[in-house]
Design an enzyme around this catalytic site. Structure first.
Site: not given
Ligand code: DGP
Length: 113
Positions: A7, A86, A99
């Site tokens: 968010c 996921n 996402h």
């Molecule tokens: P999941 O494991 O499917 O919930 O994927 C979460 C994804 O979010 C993981 O591939 C890394 C990404 N991610 C986590 N924190 C951040 C962030 O602060 N910025 C960005 N750009 N991606 C993030």
């Protein structure tokens, strides 16, 4: 949701590498790319995961799936791409804001799990 990372990213409170945005969705590069191209697309409205998709919010989900091919095209993913979401602990969901991962730009494994 006030304490949700995605968010905050969608609202610009936390910086991200934007790929696409409109009034309903925001897309940005994953901080820990799992493929040459790794984009996340999220609804601006907080939805926890695929398990929370319902008749009230499914128009946003349909919109996400209209935007995904536009992103794939603008990212040059002419040879294909993978879309993953996921959902829950068994799937290792780590951010609890719905996402979809868009992965591509290289040959990927034929294994999904
Ligand atoms: P999941 O494991 O499917 O919930 O994927 C979460 C994804 O979010 C993981 O591939 C890394 C990404 N991610 C986590 N924190 C951040 C962030 O602060 N910025 C960005 N750009 N991606 C993030």
């Amino acid at each position: 949701m006030s304490d949700c990372l995605f968010c905050k990213i969608a609202e610009g409170q936390i910086p991200s590498n934007k790929v696409y945005e409109d009034e309903l969705v925001y897309a940005f590069r994953d901080i820990n790319p799992q493929a040459k191209t790794h984009v996340l697309i999220i609804p601006r409205k907080h939805i926890g995961s695929c398990a929370e998709i319902n008749g009230e919010n499914s128009k946003i989900i349909a919109h996400i799936f209209e935007v995904i091919p536009k992103i794939a095209k603008s990212e040059g993913l002419v040879n294909g791409f993978r879309v993953i979401s996921n959902c829950g602990p068994d799937a290792c969901q780590s951010v609890h804001h719905l996402h979809f991962h868009i992965l591509g730009g290289e040959q990927m494994s034929d294994k999904m799990a």
